[in-house]
Motif scaffolding. Structure first.
Motif, PDB file in Angstrom:
ATOM      1  N   ILE A 306       0.843  -1.200   0.000  1.00  0.00           N
ATOM      2  CA  ILE A 306       0.000   0.000   0.000  1.00  0.00           C
ATOM      3  C   ILE A 306       0.879   1.251   0.000  1.00  0.00           C
ATOM      4  CG2 ILE A 306      -1.767   1.290   1.270  1.00  0.00           C
ATOM      5  CD1 ILE A 306      -2.469  -1.503   2.587  1.00  0.00           C
ATOM      6  N   TYR A 307       1.935   1.168   0.781  1.00  0.00           N
ATOM      7  CA  TYR A 307       2.876   2.299   0.858  1.00  0.00           C
ATOM      8  C   TYR A 307       3.438   2.641  -0.522  1.00  0.00           C
ATOM      9  CZ  TYR A 307       7.538   4.337   1.443  1.00  0.00           C
ATOM     10  OH  TYR A 307       8.655   5.107   1.301  1.00  0.00           O
ATOM     11  N   ARG A 308       3.818   1.630  -1.261  1.00  0.00           N
ATOM     12  CA  ARG A 308       4.423   1.879  -2.580  1.00  0.00           C
ATOM     13  C   ARG A 308       3.396   2.486  -3.539  1.00  0.00           C
ATOM     14  NH1 ARG A 308       7.201  -3.567  -4.294  1.00  0.00           N
ATOM     15  NH2 ARG A 308       8.344  -2.288  -5.785  1.00  0.00           N
ATOM     16  N   VAL A 309       2.170   1.966  -3.512  1.00  0.00           N
ATOM     17  CA  VAL A 309       1.132   2.524  -4.391  1.00  0.00           C
ATOM     18  C   VAL A 309       0.844   3.973  -4.003  1.00  0.00           C
ATOM     19  CG1 VAL A 309      -1.308   2.377  -5.045  1.00  0.00           C
ATOM     20  CG2 VAL A 309       0.068   0.290  -4.905  1.00  0.00           C
ATOM     21  N   ALA A 310       0.634   4.196  -2.697  1.00  0.00           N
ATOM     22  CA  ALA A 310       0.284   5.549  -2.244  1.00  0.00           C
ATOM     23  C   ALA A 310       1.400   6.539  -2.549  1.00  0.00           C
ATOM     24  CB  ALA A 310      -0.009   5.528  -0.745  1.00  0.00           C
ATOM     25  N   LYS A 311       2.621   6.062  -2.441  1.00  0.00           N
ATOM     26  CA  LYS A 311       3.731   6.980  -2.693  1.00  0.00           C
ATOM     27  C   LYS A 311       3.743   7.420  -4.160  1.00  0.00           C
ATOM     28  CE  LYS A 311       8.264   8.180  -1.325  1.00  0.00           C
ATOM     29  NZ  LYS A 311       9.287   7.990  -0.297  1.00  0.00           N
ATOM     30  N   CYS A 312       3.498   6.472  -5.049  1.00  0.00           N
ATOM     31  CA  CYS A 312       3.449   6.827  -6.480  1.00  0.00           C
ATOM     32  C   CYS A 312       2.276   7.763  -6.758  1.00  0.00           C
ATOM     33  CB  CYS A 312       3.298   5.571  -7.324  1.00  0.00           C
ATOM     34  SG  CYS A 312       4.723   4.514  -7.242  1.00  0.00           S
ATOM     35  N   HIS A 339      -1.049   2.399   8.609  1.00  0.00           N
ATOM     36  CA  HIS A 339       0.419   2.436   8.779  1.00  0.00           C
ATOM     37  C   HIS A 339       1.095   2.959   7.509  1.00  0.00           C
ATOM     38  CE1 HIS A 339       0.794   0.699  12.709  1.00  0.00           C
ATOM     39  NE2 HIS A 339       0.067  -0.361  12.392  1.00  0.00           N
ATOM     40  N   ALA A 340       0.637   2.466   6.361  1.00  0.00           N
ATOM     41  CA  ALA A 340       1.243   2.878   5.094  1.00  0.00           C
ATOM     42  C   ALA A 340       1.087   4.378   4.885  1.00  0.00           C
ATOM     43  CB  ALA A 340       0.590   2.111   3.940  1.00  0.00           C
ATOM     44  N   LEU A 341      -0.114   4.873   5.152  1.00  0.00           N
ATOM     45  CA  LEU A 341      -0.393   6.290   4.912  1.00  0.00           C
ATOM     46  C   LEU A 341       0.416   7.203   5.829  1.00  0.00           C
ATOM     47  CD1 LEU A 341      -2.238   7.845   2.959  1.00  0.00           C
ATOM     48  CD2 LEU A 341      -2.536   5.412   2.894  1.00  0.00           C
ATOM     49  N   VAL A 342       0.573   6.778   7.070  1.00  0.00           N
ATOM     50  CA  VAL A 342       1.369   7.604   7.987  1.00  0.00           C
ATOM     51  C   VAL A 342       2.787   7.739   7.443  1.00  0.00           C
ATOM     52  CG1 VAL A 342       2.443   7.657  10.283  1.00  0.00           C
ATOM     53  CG2 VAL A 342       0.004   7.131  10.047  1.00  0.00           C
TER      54      VAL A 342
END
Ligand code: GDP
Ligand code: MN
Length: 426
Positions: A306-312, A339-342
């Motif tokens: 999720i972190y990788r998608v949100a970052k892109c 957690h990913a979004l934070v």
């Protein structure tokens, strides 16, 4: 489905023993002229785009001389069809067509079938959608034994194919069915399957889609991204595929929407799940905002994904805001998203201070997840801090597209005003 261009599809059909017109794909008008000269006969000049209705759009032209071929190719290369630019031209021998048949093999996913299905019509050459239902014949194909010659012949008879054409036609239908399974297709459509004045059949057009899940065992197609894309992959599409390719822990889908570069009101769009994605689009549409990309992090992906998608999504240069659109009571553990979004927002917002971020998250572990978001972003969300325009919502707003859209819009307008006062453009 990984789609092939007409010229690619014809190449593979030809290797599978199906008759295709002699021809060559080129990428310039001059090369089209030379290709027509090599053919040494009248030519069909056909723009290559992955879209139907090319003849209606005027990018299929019949010419008599190499000079005409060059001129037609120049005109076609300047065109775009349904937003897709024409980058290649197929120059092939012109056929003297007397009759056009429609044939296709598709997947019949009905519970009672679950097999390939042959579709056939004697009224080819036009979109199959405009052929009346009683002029289309269908036959399920045994997934183990394939289409048997007598079945193909029987179908031709039912469809009123003249006896003199039946043997040749049935043989081609069988070959088409063999190609379909051999190439792991989702669909193959040949429209028209043309009969010429010389009494020969040719696949005059070809649409071939490879099953995404089987792309790995068909390396000869050179398909780098096994998913539906409307055209050549963008940088974001490539990165999106890299995130997903080797990591099957839930879905991490990301692709660009190819919105005009300069249009304003572009939003980094991060829905969770397909239905939720539609509601998120509703939220954006209501207030005139537009998604810069499409994404999906559902099916219980891990936080790292999720972190990788949100970052892109957040790193896209032209966006004026970010929407985490969890318009559903997800049954996945939502704290992975929290957690990913934070992590992402703590990294990105210092680089894009004040960027509007509306976060809607509901479902399993919702209270814990919202707590993680609020605690993890608390310092960032203070006035005059980079996260000052973060707003966090839960189940009370799960279907309220109007409210979420309006919150995002008013934050975006504020952000735009602030940016233009500071002499910056989004
Ligand atoms: P589509 O419009 O994208 O489906 O493009 P097609 O390749 O199917 O071409 C549309 C129509 O153009 C066909 O149905 C034929 O009627 C015609 N056409 C295509 N190629 C030839 C050709 O070589 N000779 C002739 N006479 N007609 C052609
Ligand atoms: Mn066609």
């Amino acid at each position: 489905m990984a789609k092939l261009f007409e010229f690619q599809g014809k190449h593979w059909l030809s290797l599978a023993g199906l008759p295709v017109p002699a021809g060559q794909a080129v990428d310039s008008a001059v090369a089209a002229g030379s290709a027509a000269r090599r053919l040494y006969k009248p030519a069909a000049v056909k723009g290559q785009v992955q879209s139907g209705g090319r003849s209606k759009a005027g990018i299929v032209r019949l010419v008599n001389t190499p000079a005409e071929a060059e001129k037609a190719a120049a005109a076609i290369l300047a065109r775009a069809v349904n937003g897709l630019p024409v980058r290649r031209i197929l120059v092939e021998e012109k056929l003297d067509i007397v009759k056009e048949y429609y044939c296709a093999v598709v997947l019949n996913s009905a519970r009672t079938a679950r097999s390939p299905m042959l579709m056939f019509s004697p009224d080819g050459g036009v979109d199959i959608e405009s052929v009346p239902e009683n002029r289309i014949w269908r036959r399920n194909i045994d997934p183990i034994f394939g289409l048997r010659p007598y079945e193909a012949a029987e179908l031709c008879r039912q469809a009123g194919v003249p006896a003199a054409e039946t043997a040749a036609l049935a043989e081609l239908l069988v070959k088409l069915a063999v190609a379909y399974s051999g190439y792991d297709c989702q669909t193959i459509e040949v429209n028209p399957l043309a009969l010429t004045t010389a009494g020969r059949f040719y696949c005059a057009d070809c649409k071939m889609d490879i099953d995404n899940s089987a792309v790995y065992r068909q390396p000869q197609f050179g398909i780098k991204i096994a998913r539906d894309l409307p055209g050549e992959p963008t940088e974001l599409d490539k990165i999106g595929w890299e995130i997903e390719e080797d990591d099957s822990r839930g879905t991490g889908f990301l692709m660009s929407m190819r919105q005009a570069e300069k249009s304003c009101g572009l939003i980094g769009y991060h829905p969770i799940g397909g239905g939720s994605a539609m509601m998120g689009l509703d939220a954006l549409n209501r207030v005139g905002l537009k998604p810069a990309n499409y994404a999906d992090t559902s099916g219980n992906p891990v936080a790292a994904k999720i972190y990788r998608v949100a970052k892109c999504v957040l790193a896209q240069p032209k966006i004026e805001g970010y929407l985490l659109g969890g318009f559903m009571m997800a049954n996945q553990e939502q704290w992975h998203h929290a957690h990913a979004l934070v992590k992402v927002l703590r990294e990105i917002l210092p680089l894009k201070p004040g960027l509007p971020c509306v976060l809607l998250l509901c479902g399993n572990r919702e209270d814990e997840s919202l707590h993680i978001l609020r605690e993890g972003l608390k310092d960032l969300m203070r006035p005059d801090c980079p996260g000052q325009r973060i707003e966090i919502y839960g189940r009370d707003y799960v279907t309220d597209t109007e409210f979420i859209g309006n919150r995002l819009l008013s934050l975006c307008l504020e952000y735009r005003r602030e940016r233009s006062a500071a002499g910056k453009q989004v």
